[in-house]
Design a protein around this motif. Sequence first.
Motif, PDB file in Angstrom:
ATOM      1  N   UNK A   1       8.697 -11.865  -3.517  1.00 63.56           N
ATOM      2  CA  UNK A   1       7.717 -11.820  -2.594  1.00 63.56           C
ATOM      3  C   UNK A   1       6.560 -10.648  -2.975  1.00 63.56           C
ATOM      4  N   UNK A   2       5.429 -10.791  -2.467  1.00 65.24           N
ATOM      5  CA  UNK A   2       4.402  -9.847  -2.595  1.00 65.24           C
ATOM      6  C   UNK A   2       3.794  -9.508  -1.284  1.00 65.24           C
ATOM      7  N   UNK A   3       4.116  -8.507  -0.781  1.00 66.23           N
ATOM      8  CA  UNK A   3       3.651  -8.068   0.840  1.00 66.23           C
ATOM      9  C   UNK A   3       2.322  -7.265   0.533  1.00 66.23           C
ATOM     10  N   UNK A   4       1.347  -8.033   1.166  1.00 70.23           N
ATOM     11  CA  UNK A   4      -0.123  -7.600   0.795  1.00 70.23           C
ATOM     12  C   UNK A   4      -0.972  -7.182   2.273  1.00 70.23           C
ATOM     13  N   UNK A   5      -1.488  -5.956   2.311  1.00 70.34           N
ATOM     14  CA  UNK A   5      -1.995  -5.574   3.538  1.00 70.34           C
ATOM     15  C   UNK A   5      -3.212  -4.544   3.072  1.00 70.34           C
ATOM     16  N   UNK A   6      -4.031  -4.252   3.978  1.00 69.78           N
ATOM     17  CA  UNK A   6      -5.494  -3.350   3.762  1.00 69.78           C
ATOM     18  C   UNK A   6      -5.248  -2.454   4.835  1.00 69.78           C
TER      19      UNK A   6
END
Length: 406
Positions: free
Chosen positions: A364-369
């Motif tokens: 999985x690639x957990x992505x946030x900003x």
Amino acid sequence: MQNVLVIGGGGREHALCWKLAQSHLFGGVYAAPGNPGIAIAARCLSPSTLTPSGYLTLAEELDVALTVVGPEAPLVDGIVDIFRAAGRRIIGPTAAAARLEGSKAFSKDFMMRAGVPTARAITVPSPHDAISHIDSFGFPVVLKADGLAAGKGVIIAADRAQALDALPKLPPGPVVIEQYLQGEEVSFIVLADGLTARPLAATQDHKAVGDNDSGPNTGGMGAYCDGRILTEAQSTDIMNSVVHPTLAQMAADGTPFTGFLYAGLMMTPDGPKVLEFNVRLGDPEAQSLIHRLDSDLGAVFLENEPLRWKPDPSVCVILAAHGYPGQVRTGDIISGLETCPATVFHSGTRLSANALTTDGGRVLGVTASGPDLQTAIRNTYSAVNHISFSGMHFRTDIGRKGLKRW
Ligand code: AMP
Ligand code: GLY
């Protein structure tokens, strides 16, 4: 409304589908083969064969207006050539242009001809032939197997003994021996139309499996996209010293480059030097890039819409399976996705008996900003804490290199 097809089934393709599903230009987003995460944004289909002609048959059945290719293998196999011959619009380079990634020896020779700054190197016909040359490069020395190796065909040998130990483990065939360069790595990707190119924002990948760049190389354990990675002047310099000469030489060779051209750069004290070319978006660079992209991606492809970026940096942390990047265990049950507050791109997952399980090395690639890089990193890791599976491991320092610029 027209339809779009994305080829591939990893995290990069999940990000592409997620963004294309938000485009005002497309009614239907299809993916082949896709994965359980992609299935939330797109309809996943299996072509009769995972070959360029299998994909073409599917594109014709669906009558898609556009096909976007994620991974390198179909490009090297000529998917763009057969789509164009059939009059179908597709994003990517032809097989001849894809040799920039498909063969390290071709790529090195090309860079010398085009005058693109890169590490000093020689190519020898086999690993055995390398033995008599390694001393002339000093140590550490870099040894690269010629063909596609999913990021694992590169060895950095600290001394002669390590080099002699590593050489027999390389696959048979040509080896590029290369001077070791020091500096910070940057992934610089452009979208090219054969003559000109639009640069994407710069990103940084984290290739080693462990914190502080320790342990063996992987396909990438995380990436971040932040407007401060390069200055305006550095980007212009890279366009002038790397991108324009590459496109000009490709055109002069009769193999104009179309699609995503990815320059893996080392920012050395002597300026940027190309470590490798890829002929596609990076994975996980794409997840952080697309998360930060403000433009309509469909319009970027079909209507030349400019690439606009949100000011907030984005961070993608890869959750990897037990054993990765070595022998990977699959089938571990994944939990916590329902409560995870970030965007989670699926790389290697499978739905079995209603449970989501691991199905690859990168899962999985957990992505946030966030409004600044520190906050983006904090938001991403607090989202990571929601997810668990047996054997899960990840780097705890994704993006940290960028904090010095804030
Ligand atoms: P490549 O597949 O050629 O990008 O190599 C994989 C990784 O090996 C790169 O991302 C770098 O971390 C490292 N590497 C490759 N070539 C060099 C070099 N000439 N000097 C230092 N590190 C290198
Ligand atoms: N993340 C490096 C690559 O996609 O090649």
